[in-house]
Design an enzyme around this catalytic site. Structure first.
Site, PDB file in Angstrom:
ATOM      1  N   CYS A  13      -8.653  -3.451 -11.875  1.00  0.00           N
ATOM      2  CA  CYS A  13      -8.342  -2.307 -11.062  1.00  0.00           C
ATOM      3  C   CYS A  13      -6.979  -2.148  -9.972  1.00  0.00           C
ATOM      4  CB  CYS A  13      -9.757  -1.828 -10.156  1.00  0.00           C
ATOM      5  SG  CYS A  13      -9.962  -3.260  -8.827  1.00  0.00           S
ATOM      6  N   ASN A  51      -3.439  -7.259  -7.953  1.00  0.00           N
ATOM      7  CA  ASN A  51      -2.252  -7.278  -6.794  1.00  0.00           C
ATOM      8  C   ASN A  51      -2.411  -8.583  -6.159  1.00  0.00           C
ATOM      9  OD1 ASN A  51      -1.943  -4.762  -7.772  1.00  0.00           O
ATOM     10  ND2 ASN A  51      -3.137  -3.718  -6.124  1.00  0.00           N
ATOM     11  N   ASP A  52      -3.425  -8.893  -5.521  1.00  0.00           N
ATOM     12  CA  ASP A  52      -3.949 -10.106  -5.052  1.00  0.00           C
ATOM     13  C   ASP A  52      -4.056 -11.319  -5.790  1.00  0.00           C
ATOM     14  OD1 ASP A  52      -3.749  -9.144  -2.195  1.00  0.00           O
ATOM     15  OD2 ASP A  52      -5.435  -8.098  -2.363  1.00  0.00           O
ATOM     16  N   GLU A 102     -10.155 -11.581  -7.272  1.00  0.00           N
ATOM     17  CA  GLU A 102      -8.633 -11.624  -6.655  1.00  0.00           C
ATOM     18  C   GLU A 102      -8.006 -12.744  -5.844  1.00  0.00           C
ATOM     19  OE1 GLU A 102      -8.236  -8.200  -4.167  1.00  0.00           O
ATOM     20  OE2 GLU A 102     -10.028  -8.253  -3.060  1.00  0.00           O
ATOM     21  N   ARG A 137     -15.710   0.015  -3.122  1.00  0.00           N
ATOM     22  CA  ARG A 137     -15.379  -1.482  -2.348  1.00  0.00           C
ATOM     23  C   ARG A 137     -15.739  -1.342  -0.967  1.00  0.00           C
ATOM     24  NH1 ARG A 137      -9.375  -3.510  -2.985  1.00  0.00           N
ATOM     25  NH2 ARG A 137      -8.915  -2.123  -1.057  1.00  0.00           N
ATOM     26  N   ARG A 170       3.068 -10.278  -1.681  1.00  0.00           N
ATOM     27  CA  ARG A 170       3.171  -9.119  -2.479  1.00  0.00           C
ATOM     28  C   ARG A 170       4.203  -7.820  -1.871  1.00  0.00           C
ATOM     29  NH1 ARG A 170      -3.002  -6.525  -2.243  1.00  0.00           N
ATOM     30  NH2 ARG A 170      -2.271  -4.465  -2.353  1.00  0.00           N
ATOM     31  N   ARG A 184     -10.980   2.529  -2.724  1.00  0.00           N
ATOM     32  CA  ARG A 184     -10.572   1.668  -1.512  1.00  0.00           C
ATOM     33  C   ARG A 184     -11.168   2.530  -0.205  1.00  0.00           C
ATOM     34  NH1 ARG A 184      -5.921   1.198  -4.603  1.00  0.00           N
ATOM     35  NH2 ARG A 184      -5.208  -0.946  -4.927  1.00  0.00           N
ATOM     36  N   HIS A 225       0.994  -1.249   0.131  1.00  0.00           N
ATOM     37  CA  HIS A 225       0.107   0.022  -0.033  1.00  0.00           C
ATOM     38  C   HIS A 225       0.825   1.251  -0.085  1.00  0.00           C
ATOM     39  CE1 HIS A 225      -2.963  -3.129   0.423  1.00  0.00           C
ATOM     40  NE2 HIS A 225      -3.838  -2.383  -0.269  1.00  0.00           N
TER      41      HIS A 225
HETATM   42  C1  PEP Z   1      -5.943  -5.829  -5.763  1.00  0.00           C
HETATM   43  O1  PEP Z   1      -5.706  -6.725  -5.179  1.00  0.00           O
HETATM   44  O2  PEP Z   1      -5.537  -5.856  -7.102  1.00  0.00           O
HETATM   45  C2  PEP Z   1      -6.583  -4.643  -5.402  1.00  0.00           C
HETATM   46  C3  PEP Z   1      -6.887  -3.890  -6.182  1.00  0.00           C
HETATM   47  O3  PEP Z   1      -6.832  -4.481  -4.112  1.00  0.00           O
HETATM   48  P1  PEP Z   1      -5.703  -3.873  -3.008  1.00  0.00           P
HETATM   49  O4  PEP Z   1      -4.501  -3.695  -3.715  1.00  0.00           O
HETATM   50  O5  PEP Z   1      -6.360  -2.813  -2.345  1.00  0.00           O
HETATM   51  O6  PEP Z   1      -5.708  -5.145  -2.284  1.00  0.00           O
HETATM   52 MG    MG Z   2      -6.939  -6.817  -3.171  1.00  0.00          MG
END
Ligand code: PEP
Ligand code: MG
Length: 576
Positions: free
Chosen positions: A503, A455-456, A432, A333, A466, A297, A190
């Site tokens: 996203c 990302n996840d 995800e 979300r 990650r 978010r 983050h």
């Molecule tokens: C993701 O996991 O790609 C996502 C957009 O959510 P976050 O990065 O907030 O976990």
């Molecule tokens: Mg995520």
């Protein structure tokens, strides 16, 4: 001294270091001589006066920044600091029991913290956190440790930290942060997301960098080629000054694309949407260049304050987002806490693997009031624009159905209360968790839309944390397995005629945009700083060519081959 790390947010910064080490006091039992009680008491009083000064300055600063709610927190701290019962008890221990001032402060504050933390009442519990904060402030001053928070950086500086928690970056004065360097973290943690959304250059995951840097050291952060220089020579300063200017000029060139309509050369519209974490004016600045919000978010609203935002406060934020975008969709979300995101006011379970633990929906199901308050606020705000609800970390049909059932309860409550909301509000999910991508063809029937959280999805599919910089080579965003899974999801949604977007951070990557468009995805959501570069590639490609690039990529064996093939396609087939 030179270090290397892959840049997670691009740019070149030259400036002084600000070394951020959050203070954690360790107090042992200690006494003073009987003849030192007067000076001990005086020391405590002088430190309390200094703490008052710091807090007053902070209140003024936050008020000036238009943050009255945050200012109110520290006004309350001033009151506690001057509470006579507390002060008398501390002075009593110093004078009558010969406690060292540090030990007296620790003893008295801990007594109150213990009582408050044991209380069932959430407000009292919250008060306990405030006492802890004040105690730490007093002890820090008593111990002569310099005070640092990211809201109080004096001048422009490069922030160095072991790690930056979202709660640290949330209060960061972005105008003063030239760049961010940390010892842990990777491209999708983050801190990286925040850095990108603010356009702050960042190098994360440089092991032991904190041992090498001192406050005020001159540093160069080259977050283009991934180099950090501590104590550069005159020649290096000059050389990187030129590089910085060249980078800024190039950026200005790309920035021209920010305002163009995102139409491919064959006239297909690709919605370019924004990822946001708040409704602060600076985050909404890019709204004019975006087709909506593909990911709000919402958890960042919960992470900045000292207490859970009430329904009214959430309603106001969601309403502002809805009104800002008007007819353009804002995908909100629901709370995604857990993993690397914590709350000041809620004790989360201690887990071996937080990213695989009680996160997002799982946490919301355990805290139904928290979840319902948010859903009610969203529903109430839904009449002010085009809001949609998206559930994160959906693992199976049961999760989706359970979340929808809670939403239904909220709808019914509002109806009984006579409070209006948009009955036709769209409900979707984040894709995800790989297992859900693999049943995309089935779950599509129970959602209005979905958005791929790369990302996840990448983290869970490739079994790689990650956040862990040591595993950066394993976190392969262009792994053919990941692309195949996304392609399968895209086909499932296309067949069902339902919208699918991306996203995660890959949504803002121009090369990935090429492959996603080739797979038939027509909506990408990203940090504001990525909009121009993505629009540039969109307006320079045609969908047939993108499809060709995607088909080719999907047949390759390695991430390196995929990346090389996409780059080759851009170089040879996409005219600039
Ligand atoms: C993701 O996991 O790609 C996502 C957009 O959510 P976050 O990065 O907030 O976990
Ligand atoms: Mg995520």
């Amino acid at each position: 001294m030179v270090f290397h790390a892959p840049p997670v947010s691009k740019g070149v910064a030259i400036g002084r270091a600000f070394v951020f080490i959050p203070f954690t006091p360790r107090i042992t039992v200690s006494y003073i001589e009987p003849d030192a009680v007067v000076s001990g008491a005086d020391r405590y009083l002088a430190v309390a006066a200094r703490a008052d000064e710091e807090l007053t300055q902070l209140v003024q600063y936050l008020t000036g920044q238009g943050e009255p709610e945050k200012a109110a927190i520290f006004e309350a701290h001033i009151e506690i600091l001057h509470d006579t019962e507390l002060a008398d008890e501390i002075l009593g221990l110093i004078k009558a029991e010969y406690y060292a001032p540090e030990y007296a402060v620790e003893t008295v504050y801990e007594k109150f913290i213990g009582i408050l933390s044991d209380a069932d009442d959430e407000v009292l519990h919250e008060r306990g956190m405030d006492f802890k904060d004040i105690k730490n402030r007093i002890l820090r001053i008593l111990m002569g440790v310099e005070h640092k928070t990211l809201s109080e950086i004096n001048g422009p500086a490069v922030v160095f930290a072991h790690d930056l928690l979202p709660s640290n970056t949330a209060v960061m004065d972005r105008e003063k942060v030239l760049a961010i360097v940390t010892e842990i973290g990777g491209p999708t943690c983050h801190s990286a997301i925040i850095a990108r959304s603010y356009g702050i250059p960042a190098l994360l995951g440089i092991a032991n960098v904190m041992e090498a840097v001192n406050d005020n050291d001159m540093v160069i952060v080259d977050a283009v080629d991934g180099e950090l220089i501590i104590g550069p020579s005159e020649k290096e300063l000059e050389q990187f000054g030129i590089k910085q200017k060249a980078y800024r000029d190039r950026l200005a060139e790309i920035e021209k694309y920010r305002s163009v309509p995102p139409l491919t050369k064959d006239g297909v519209r690709i919605d370019v949407c924004l990822n946001i974490g708040s409704t602060n004016d600076d985050e909404l600045e890019a709204a004019v260049f975006a087709d909506g919000v593909g990911l709000f978010r919402s958890e960042f609203l919960f992470m900045t304050g000292k207490e859970q935002p009430c329904e009214e406060r959430q309603f106001k934020a969601y309403k502002k987002a809805a009104e800002t975008f008007g007819e353009r969709q804002v995908i909100l979300r629901t709370l995604d806490i857990g993993g690397d995101k914590t709350l000041n006011y809620m004790a989360l379970p201690v887990e071996q693997n937080p990213f695989l633990g009680c996160r997002a929906l799982r946490l919301c199901f355990k805290n139904p009031d928290l979840f319902k308050t948010q859903l009610r606020a969203i529903l109430r705000a839904s009449i002010y624009g085009n809001l949609a609800i998206m559930f994160p970390m959906v693992e199976n049909f049961e999760d989706l159905r359970r979340a929808k059932a809670v939403l239904q309860e909220c709808r019914e409550e509002l109806k009984v209360e006579g409070i209006p909301f948009n009955e036709a509000i769209k409900v979707g999910i984040m894709i995800e968790i790989p297992a859900v991508a693999l049943i995309a063809d089935l779950i599509v029937s129970e959602v209005d839309f979905a958005s791929i959280g790369t990302n996840d999805l990448c983290q869970y599919l490739l079994a790689v944390d990650r956040q862990n910089p040591d595993l950066a080579d394993y976190y392969q965003s262009f792994h053919p397995g990941l692309l195949r899974l996304i392609d399968y999801t895209a086909k499932s949604f296309k067949k069902a005629g339902k919208p699918l977007s991306v996203c995660g951070e890959l949504g803002g990557d121009p090369l990935a945009a090429l492959v996603f468009i080739g797979m038939g995805i027509r909506k990408l959501s990203m940090s504001a700083s990525c909009i121009a570069a993505v629009k540039r590639i969109i307006t320079n490609l045609d969908t047939a060519g993108a499809k060709e690039a995607a088909v080719k990529a999907l047949a390759l064996s390695t991430a390196a081959e995929v990346e090389a093939s996409l780059k080759d396609h851009v170089r040879t087939k996409i005219r600039r």
